[in-house]
Scaffold this motif. Sequence first.
Motif: not given
Length: 249
Positions: A61, A54-57, A22, A79-80, A52, A85, A83, A48
């Motif tokens: 990123i 953003v594809d969290l799958e 993403d 945030k990432f 909010d 990511i 998570l 994106s």
Amino acid sequence: MLRADETWAFFSRTGVGLFKVDVLAPSGVVDQALLLALAEEGIAYSISRDIDSVDLEAKVIILDVGSSGLSYLESAAAKFEALKIPLLCALPKSKLDWFVPLKATDFFLVPPAKGEISARLARCMAVNRMSLNGAHGSRRSYPGLHIDKTSYDVFYRGRRLVLTFKEYELLSKLAGHPGKVFTREALLSEVWQYDYYEGARTVDVHIRRLRSKLEDTGQSLIETVRNVGYRLRPDGVEVDGEGRRGKGR
């Protein structure tokens, strides 16, 4: 670690489209050189405009650094990181210094070299796996300093240090070869797997941060070798900011 051209060839055979990527571009306008490079490398991506959406799958990123201000990008990066990511920064040359405050997993300059994005994506995923699962290894010790390569815990004089992944890698590299002088270029290549000459400033910033976490007494285990680079002192003797020596405690 594969070279960029080797990684590009590998993904050309196996299908880099298996990556779910993403691209976060808060302005809504992605650098055309970045889009062209993604297309040329066959990397499937979504775009994106805000955190909010953003594809969290996504496996990684890609942050288009040229599309927003630093404070917003720092919020996104935090945030990432929480998570787990991986974050790959697409940096304009004019904003190279932003890589440090964003604490990204890796970066590339726009426009990137052929195959570089694939190489950086592969490295981001490898680093993330190591971070999540732990790397096989043993405890590495130095007078007052203990580095556990399995848990990634670092203790100095009995105090646990809170380090970023790059700070950990940098300290581990120096501690693995006490007394050996590493040039900035060598550290950039071995820790960041990158050889862009202006990136040497990134090494200086990380060394400064490491020292701030190690030298609460005003002394340093990391010695600057003028006009060459850095080393971890080989004899357990620390050097204060004015070059005076004192016994390690």
